[in-house]
Design a protein around this motif. Structure first.
Motif, PDB file in Angstrom:
ATOM      1  N   LYS A 376       0.815  -1.212   0.000  1.00  0.00           N
ATOM      2  CA  LYS A 376       0.000   0.000   0.000  1.00  0.00           C
ATOM      3  C   LYS A 376       0.848   1.262   0.000  1.00  0.00           C
ATOM      4  O   LYS A 376       0.471   2.276  -0.594  1.00  0.00           O
ATOM      5  N   ASN A 377       2.007   1.203   0.669  1.00  0.00           N
ATOM      6  CA  ASN A 377       2.851   2.397   0.789  1.00  0.00           C
ATOM      7  C   ASN A 377       3.637   2.706  -0.472  1.00  0.00           C
ATOM      8  O   ASN A 377       4.338   3.711  -0.530  1.00  0.00           O
ATOM      9  N   LYS A 378       3.546   1.844  -1.491  1.00  0.00           N
ATOM     10  CA  LYS A 378       4.243   2.123  -2.748  1.00  0.00           C
ATOM     11  C   LYS A 378       3.659   3.344  -3.455  1.00  0.00           C
ATOM     12  O   LYS A 378       4.332   3.982  -4.256  1.00  0.00           O
ATOM     13  N   VAL A 379       2.393   3.632  -3.174  1.00  0.00           N
ATOM     14  CA  VAL A 379       1.753   4.817  -3.747  1.00  0.00           C
ATOM     15  C   VAL A 379       1.644   5.857  -2.647  1.00  0.00           C
ATOM     16  O   VAL A 379       1.003   5.634  -1.621  1.00  0.00           O
ATOM     17  N   SER A 380       2.285   6.994  -2.835  1.00  0.00           N
ATOM     18  CA  SER A 380       2.373   7.995  -1.774  1.00  0.00           C
ATOM     19  C   SER A 380       1.045   8.707  -1.548  1.00  0.00           C
ATOM     20  O   SER A 380       0.179   8.767  -2.439  1.00  0.00           O
ATOM     21  N   GLY A 381       0.898   9.260  -0.360  1.00  0.00           N
ATOM     22  CA  GLY A 381      -0.296  10.022  -0.020  1.00  0.00           C
ATOM     23  C   GLY A 381      -0.533  11.216  -0.925  1.00  0.00           C
ATOM     24  O   GLY A 381      -1.661  11.442  -1.379  1.00  0.00           O
ATOM     25  N   PRO A 382       0.510  12.034  -1.208  1.00  0.00           N
ATOM     26  CA  PRO A 382       0.292  13.179  -2.101  1.00  0.00           C
ATOM     27  C   PRO A 382      -0.210  12.792  -3.485  1.00  0.00           C
ATOM     28  O   PRO A 382      -1.016  13.515  -4.070  1.00  0.00           O
ATOM     29  N   LEU A 383       0.250  11.650  -4.011  1.00  0.00           N
ATOM     30  CA  LEU A 383      -0.256  11.212  -5.304  1.00  0.00           C
ATOM     31  C   LEU A 383      -1.706  10.755  -5.187  1.00  0.00           C
ATOM     32  O   LEU A 383      -2.536  11.058  -6.042  1.00  0.00           O
ATOM     33  N   MET A 384      -2.025  10.046  -4.104  1.00  0.00           N
ATOM     34  CA  MET A 384      -3.400   9.602  -3.902  1.00  0.00           C
ATOM     35  C   MET A 384      -4.351  10.787  -3.767  1.00  0.00           C
ATOM     36  O   MET A 384      -5.490  10.739  -4.247  1.00  0.00           O
ATOM     37  N   ASP A 385      -3.891  11.857  -3.134  1.00  0.00           N
ATOM     38  CA  ASP A 385      -4.727  13.044  -2.985  1.00  0.00           C
ATOM     39  C   ASP A 385      -5.096  13.663  -4.333  1.00  0.00           C
ATOM     40  O   ASP A 385      -6.110  14.353  -4.449  1.00  0.00           O
TER      41      ASP A 385
END
Length: 510
Positions: A376-385
């Protein structure tokens, strides 16, 4: 003896004029090209020499110097072969300089004098309108329809060097290429894969409809075989048809990349790009010694589908942040900064865990908590936002699959999407905005006014779910789109509630 031919080169997707200056003087025989030529331009010496000789013209056995002005900008590609040959033939007296001044010439030469197509012709034709050419463009025959899309530019197609010479000396009459713009089809029928083929997944279809209506990015999370790829491939079938301006922008990108199909002067359908997860950052974002557009620019005005999102290299995904936010890709080099368009609808898909069966009631997940967290952490929070809509796509039960009932077809969904886009077009008239997803904070304050009840409801939901400020803005944009699909003037609580459910993976799953 000095002669000059006018030509052009392309940086990014923008064309600029190039003067090909040829000097033939006494001295030891030689053929030098100056003016920051790249590899293909330097190699034109041999192609030009052979083509002139094989066409029966005399190649000067003197010192020959070719200068490509302006000299401080790199020239790339083989399209300067033809103007170099024309300037040499002018310097030896075969072509008159006055006639050569009327045209801009472009094309790659074969050794036998045949003229091959060049890249970036549409960009050159668009720019040539402002160069003050009394004649127009002389270009390869294969590029003629592409260039003739620009009504203001006179386009003369040639297929051989001797044909060019005979035209310039007045022995051959070549009619300028004309095309009937009324016959250019811009995806009115959109004969693509249809949503009626998808069984079940009504929640996912609704989310894709909202994404299409507002230009929103979307992430689908579900086990293998749940239909994520099938749904993504059908998204273009419900997007609005390309406008002529959008078609020109997209065609210019494909022309510069050399990917315009033969016999296709205009990209008439919205692109759908599906790069493999092994792609490099330059392949996805764009780059190179002389930067070329990447997959994100090739998907301009269309869909970029990233399947197995966490399998992409982290630096590749992080490089997408700015293009997703701004709709452009900026590539900086020591001597130039190039901008490519990248206004896309991003569709991403991934499994809930490495094995794909987390939460599956029939198959037990074999992943450890550490493996799931790492995945799950492979995709960063800023990108998910930056992805507006997150949905879960569960596996469809067998009992649903065997039903013969067909779902709603793409045309019906598309009609609703087009109606919502028309509302947005009128709303943003006079602004450089085409859909709700492109609104800035300023536009949101003007067009997304919430009453007291809506504000209280949204604040309460955000506090409980712990969304970021960027997620807050995304929710309001999506709710505005949902209201547009209903034809509602104001955003209500039910619109906000539906938009909020499209963000629940922010903290609970991802």
């Amino acid at each position: 003896m000095l002669a000059t031919a006018r030509s052009a080169s392309v940086i990014g997707i923008n064309a600029f004029p190039v003067d090909v200056q040829v000097d033939v003087s006494s001295g030891l025989p030689g053929f030098n090209i100056v003016g920051l030529p790249e590899g293909a331009v330097r190699e034109s010496r041999e192609r030009v020499r052979a083509a002139i000789k094989n066409c029966g013209y005399i190649f000067p056995t003197k010192k020959l110097t070719v200068n490509l002005a302006p000299a401080d900008i790199k020239k790339e590609g083989a399209g300067l072969d033809l103007p170099i040959a024309a300037a040499i033939l002018c310097a030896v007296g075969i072509i008159k300089q006055e006639k050569l001044n009327e045209f801009a010439i472009l094309g790659e030469l074969s050794l036998d004098g045949n003229i091959r197509p060049a890249r970036g012709i549409l960009s050159i034709s668009l720019a040539a309108r402002f160069w003050g050419l009394s004649g127009g463009l002389i270009i390869p025959k294969e590029n003629a329809e592409e260039a003739a899309i620009v009504k203001e530019t006179m386009v003369y197609p040639v297929k051989h060097l001797s044909e060019l010479v005979e035209f310039l000396i007045g022995n051959l009459d070549i009619k300028p290429k004309k095309i009937d713009h009324k016959k250019l089809s811009l995806d009115k029928d959109n004969n693509q894969e249809d949503f009626s083929d998808v069984t079940g997944q009504e929640h996912a279809k609704r989310a894709l409809e909202v994404a299409a209506a507002g230009g929103h990015n979307i992430l689908m999370v579900g086990p293998p075989g749940s239909g994520k790829t099938m749904l993504a491939k059908r998204l273009p079938s419900i997007l609005p048809p390309l406008s002529f301006e959008e078609a020109l922008e997209t065609t210019a990108v494909y022309s510069v990349a050399g990917l315009l199909p033969p016999g296709t002067p205009l990209v008439s359908t919205r692109p759908f790009c599906t790069p493999h997860h092994s792609i490099s950052d330059a392949g996805l974002i764009g780059g190179g010694a002389i930067p070329k557009p990447g997959q994100i620019s090739l998907a301009h005005n269309g869909v970029l589908f990233l399947d197995e999102l966490p399998e992409f290299q982290k630096n590749v995904l992080e490089g997408m942040r700015q293009p997703i936010e701004d709709g452009i890709v900026t590539i900086a080099r020591v001597n130039m900064t190039i901008t490519f368009p990248a206004r896309i609808t991003l569709v991403a898909a991934q499994n809930p865990c490495p094995c794909g069966h987390l939460g599956d009631p029939k198959i037990n997940c074999s992943c450890t908590p550490q493996q799931i967290a790492r995945y799950k952490n492979k995709v960063s929070g800023p990108l998910m936002d930056r992805i507006d809509i997150h949905i879960e796509v569960p596996a469809v039960p067998y009992s649903e699959l065997i039903k013969s009932r067909r779902g709603e077809d793409s045309k019906t969904i598309r009609d609703r999407v087009v109606a919502a886009r028309d509302i947005q077009k009128r709303r943003f008239e006079g602004l450089e905005i085409y859909c709700n997803a492109q609104m800035s904070s300023k536009e949101m304050r003007k067009f997304c006014v919430l009453d007291g009840q809506c504000k209280d409801f949204l604040v309460s939901a955000l506090q409980k779910l712990g969304f970021s400020a960027r997620a807050y803005h995304r929710i309001i944009k999506v709710s505005r789109t949902i209201a547009d699909l209903e034809g509602a003037k104001e955003i209500s609580i039910k619109h906000l509630a539906e938009a909020i459910q499209y963000r629940t993976f922010d903290r609970k799953v991802l």
